[in-house]
Design an enzyme around this catalytic site. Structure first.
Site, PDB file in Angstrom:
ATOM      1  N   ASP A  39       0.877  -1.167   0.000  1.00 52.17           N
ATOM      2  CA  ASP A  39       0.000   0.000   0.000  1.00 52.17           C
ATOM      3  C   ASP A  39       0.913   1.215   0.000  1.00 52.17           C
ATOM      4  OD1 ASP A  39      -2.673   1.041  -0.042  1.00 52.17           O
ATOM      5  OD2 ASP A  39      -2.284   1.815   1.968  1.00 52.17           O
ATOM      6  N   SER A  40       0.530   2.206  -0.792  1.00 53.20           N
ATOM      7  CA  SER A  40       1.425   3.348  -0.959  1.00 53.20           C
ATOM      8  C   SER A  40       0.606   4.614  -1.040  1.00 53.20           C
ATOM      9  CB  SER A  40       2.267   3.156  -2.224  1.00 53.20           C
ATOM     10  OG  SER A  40       1.481   2.674  -3.294  1.00 53.20           O
ATOM     11  N   ASP A  76       3.018   9.567 -10.871  1.00 59.59           N
ATOM     12  CA  ASP A  76       4.366   9.701 -11.462  1.00 59.59           C
ATOM     13  C   ASP A  76       4.470  10.933 -12.356  1.00 59.59           C
ATOM     14  OD1 ASP A  76       5.354   7.413 -10.329  1.00 59.59           O
ATOM     15  OD2 ASP A  76       5.263   6.194 -12.152  1.00 59.59           O
ATOM     16  N   HIS A 107      10.004   4.721  -3.956  1.00 63.48           N
ATOM     17  CA  HIS A 107       9.502   4.175  -2.691  1.00 63.48           C
ATOM     18  C   HIS A 107       9.309   2.666  -2.780  1.00 63.48           C
ATOM     19  CE1 HIS A 107       6.453   5.190  -5.518  1.00 63.48           C
ATOM     20  NE2 HIS A 107       5.435   4.776  -4.806  1.00 63.48           N
ATOM     21  N   ARG A 108       8.711   2.188  -3.878  1.00 66.79           N
ATOM     22  CA  ARG A 108       8.470   0.742  -3.992  1.00 66.79           C
ATOM     23  C   ARG A 108       9.790   0.007  -4.211  1.00 66.79           C
ATOM     24  NH1 ARG A 108       5.074   1.222  -7.156  1.00 66.79           N
ATOM     25  NH2 ARG A 108       3.477   1.569  -5.598  1.00 66.79           N
TER      26      ARG A 108
HETATM   27  P1  IMP Z   1      -2.299   1.900  -3.698  1.00 64.45           P
HETATM   28  O1  IMP Z   1      -0.976   1.576  -3.069  1.00 64.45           O
HETATM   29  O2  IMP Z   1      -2.608   0.932  -4.781  1.00 64.45           O
HETATM   30  O3  IMP Z   1      -3.396   2.124  -2.703  1.00 64.45           O
HETATM   31  O4  IMP Z   1      -2.071   3.263  -4.473  1.00 64.45           O
HETATM   32  C1  IMP Z   1      -2.247   4.524  -3.897  1.00 64.45           C
HETATM   33  C2  IMP Z   1      -2.304   5.590  -4.941  1.00 64.45           C
HETATM   34  O5  IMP Z   1      -0.990   6.059  -5.178  1.00 64.45           O
HETATM   35  C3  IMP Z   1      -2.881   5.181  -6.298  1.00 64.45           C
HETATM   36  O6  IMP Z   1      -3.561   6.287  -6.846  1.00 64.45           O
HETATM   37  C4  IMP Z   1      -1.660   4.853  -7.102  1.00 64.45           C
HETATM   38  O7  IMP Z   1      -1.850   5.053  -8.482  1.00 64.45           O
HETATM   39  C5  IMP Z   1      -0.655   5.836  -6.527  1.00 64.45           C
HETATM   40  N1  IMP Z   1       0.665   5.254  -6.586  1.00 64.45           N
HETATM   41  C6  IMP Z   1       1.108   4.144  -5.953  1.00 64.45           C
HETATM   42  N2  IMP Z   1       2.377   3.882  -6.308  1.00 64.45           N
HETATM   43  C7  IMP Z   1       2.715   4.835  -7.186  1.00 64.45           C
HETATM   44  C8  IMP Z   1       3.893   5.082  -7.929  1.00 64.45           C
HETATM   45  O8  IMP Z   1       4.889   4.339  -7.887  1.00 64.45           O
HETATM   46  N3  IMP Z   1       3.873   6.155  -8.715  1.00 64.45           N
HETATM   47  C9  IMP Z   1       2.795   6.989  -8.815  1.00 64.45           C
HETATM   48  N4  IMP Z   1       1.661   6.794  -8.171  1.00 64.45           N
HETATM   49  C10 IMP Z   1       1.634   5.718  -7.357  1.00 64.45           C
END
Ligand code: IMP
Length: 200
Positions: free
Chosen positions: A70-71, A157, A182-183
């Site tokens: 989760d991010s 991004d 981050h990932r």
């Molecule tokens: P989730 O981790 O799938 O809940 O994503 C959270 C939000 O952050 C979503 O709108 C994703 O598209 C965005 N997001 C997650 N990782 C990235 C990334 O690496 N780059 C840009 N947006 C991200």
């Protein structure tokens, strides 16, 4: 060892495949195990809570050890929003979300546009072993305009300029993004745990 990548996001899946390519692990996507139509909610207000929750659902359904994450994007001028709610910040798609963000930051000068992405990756088991979670971050700032049309970008991004760069993440190559993201940082922190598991 078999490992399920518990994400329905094709952008994330590509990053996992590249970052874990050197491990002697067979990676499965949700599609490979017929779980791609299962959409897991994000009921918690922490990245870790949501990452473990997603991993637990997919690990139990597949019977396989599962990586899930989760991010979110934390913007200082917005008091850390959208943060853990980044996916639900606006309805529609990626463009709707980053357009809303640029609107909220209209008139905010460069030095106050600081932000960071955070990502928790969780390794969750189908049995009663405790999950393992790691955190990765990248600092940067929000652009004034999106950079669209890159080969690999998704989500925010298009509007996030990492520290030390003058281009958005979407303008970088996949390997440049993985090197600093981050990932990328979270998955690199997870690799020693996977290696320990392989030795056990
Ligand atoms: P989730 O981790 O799938 O809940 O994503 C959270 C939000 O952050 C979503 O709108 C994703 O598209 C965005 N997001 C997650 N990782 C990235 C990334 O690496 N780059 C840009 N947006 C991200």
């Amino acid at each position: 060892m078999d490992l399920l990548i518990g994400t329905g996001n094709p952008g994330k899946l590509r990053e996992y495949r590249v970052l874990l390519a050197d491990l002697p692990v067979k990676l499965y996507s949700l599609e490979d195990v017929n779980l791609n139509s299962v959409d897991v909610d994000e009921p918690h207000d922490t990245y870790e809570g949501n990452a473990v929750h997603k991993g637990r659902v997919y690990a139990q359904m597949s019977g396989m050890p599962t990586l899930a994450d989760d991010s979110g994007l934390e913007v200082d001028a917005l008091g850390g929003r959208p943060g853990v709610y980044s996916a639900r910040y606006a309805g529609g798609g990626d463009r709707d979300r980053y357009t809303k963000l640029l609107g909220e930051l209209e008139g905010v000068p460069d030095e106050k546009r600081t932000a960071r992405f955070q990502c928790v990756v969780a390794l969750v088991f189908p049995d009663d072993r405790a999950p393992i979670s790691v955190l990765g971050k990248v600092e940067g700032r929000i652009a004034h305009q999106p950079t669209e049309g890159g080969a690999v970008g998704f989500g925010y991004d298009f509007v996030f300029i990492p520290e030390g760069f003058d281009q958005a993440l979407s303008a970088l190559s996949m390997s440049e993004k993985n090197h600093l993201s981050h990932r990328g940082n979270a998955i690199r922190a997870m690799i020693p745990h996977l290696q320990a598991l392989l030795k056990a």
